[in-house]
Design a protein around this motif. Sequence first.
Motif, short mmCIF file in Angstrom:
data_model
loop_
_atom_site.label_atom_id
_atom_site.label_comp_id
_atom_site.label_asym_id
_atom_site.label_seq_id
_atom_site.Cartn_x
_atom_site.Cartn_y
_atom_site.Cartn_z
N PRO A 187 -2.47 -77.31 -53.44
CA PRO A 187 -2.17 -77.02 -52.03
C PRO A 187 -2.51 -75.59 -51.59
O PRO A 187 -3.03 -75.40 -50.49
N PHE A 188 -2.25 -74.61 -52.44
CA PHE A 188 -2.51 -73.23 -52.03
C PHE A 188 -4.00 -72.94 -51.89
O PHE A 188 -4.40 -71.97 -51.27
N GLU A 189 -4.85 -73.81 -52.43
CA GLU A 189 -6.29 -73.64 -52.30
C GLU A 189 -6.81 -74.12 -50.94
O GLU A 189 -7.98 -73.97 -50.63
N VAL A 190 -5.90 -74.69 -50.14
CA VAL A 190 -6.26 -75.22 -48.82
C VAL A 190 -5.79 -74.26 -47.74
O VAL A 190 -4.63 -73.85 -47.71
N HIS A 191 -6.69 -73.92 -46.84
CA HIS A 191 -6.41 -72.95 -45.78
C HIS A 191 -6.67 -73.62 -44.44
O HIS A 191 -7.80 -74.03 -44.15
N PHE A 192 -5.62 -73.76 -43.61
CA PHE A 192 -5.76 -74.36 -42.28
C PHE A 192 -5.92 -73.24 -41.27
O PHE A 192 -5.09 -72.34 -41.17
N VAL A 193 -7.00 -73.31 -40.49
CA VAL A 193 -7.30 -72.28 -39.49
C VAL A 193 -7.34 -72.96 -38.13
O VAL A 193 -8.30 -73.67 -37.80
N ALA A 194 -6.30 -72.78 -37.34
CA ALA A 194 -6.16 -73.48 -36.06
C ALA A 194 -6.94 -72.78 -34.96
O ALA A 194 -7.02 -71.55 -34.91
#
Length: 256
Positions: free
Chosen positions: A92-99
């Motif tokens: 999970p920490f390898e995933v970055h959500f950029v809104a």
Amino acid sequence: MRLAHVWLAALIAIGASPALAQTSGLPPLPKIGIEGEDNRIRVDSKVWPWIAIGRINREVGGHCTGTLIAADKVLTAAHCLYNQNDGRWTVPFEVHFVAGYDRGSFAAHARGRSFTHDPQYDPTNAASLQQMTHDWAIITLDQKLKLKPVPLAPGAAQAIIGGQGKAGVSAAGYNGDWSEILMTHQGCRLLGTLAERPLLIHDCDTTFGASGGPLLRIEDDKAEIVGVLSGVLTLKDKSEKGAAVPVWTFRSLLPK
């Protein structure tokens, strides 16, 4: 790719593909999922609901699309969170959500803290129709974002399909050929569901990178998610139609 045979509007679907899959943007991408004129347009990522849609970037490479549905919850496609190359789920920490991402600018961002997905989903067989019906996931973020989320549409099949009205629906995503800006096809149509599988079939233009993006119903200043973009079906007549996981199939399974 495993072939799947289903009936849709008296046509036999001869192939299913997670054609909106994650993309690194390295090789030229075929425009699977776009037929005839390309109807995608750029939207303003500073304006709701587009600001609540963002890129899901993975440290191992590739990106997908996700939508903020609560202050710390992002809806996307399950296949976006699985690494086919090494056969494991992404940490999970390898995933970055950029809104609200647009060419380097953004409205908010956070990393993943945990994932929730359909326990019946088998990522090793993602191209099958059976698995496409389970292709949804929720990313719980490591912090709450101060953005207005996009709600899930209430009701079941008849209410959602019948409620699209004259405006139709809109599909949004960070397509691989326009990976730095949010593109949408507005005014496309829900064509129905598969007879044997709970998948929404639509004629919206989408391609690689849009996986996990929302299929939206927008009316005046209201917007709601009716499905999650998953892949493309190739029909017997060689036409391609998009497939989305309808919200009524997973609404009750979402984390509180």
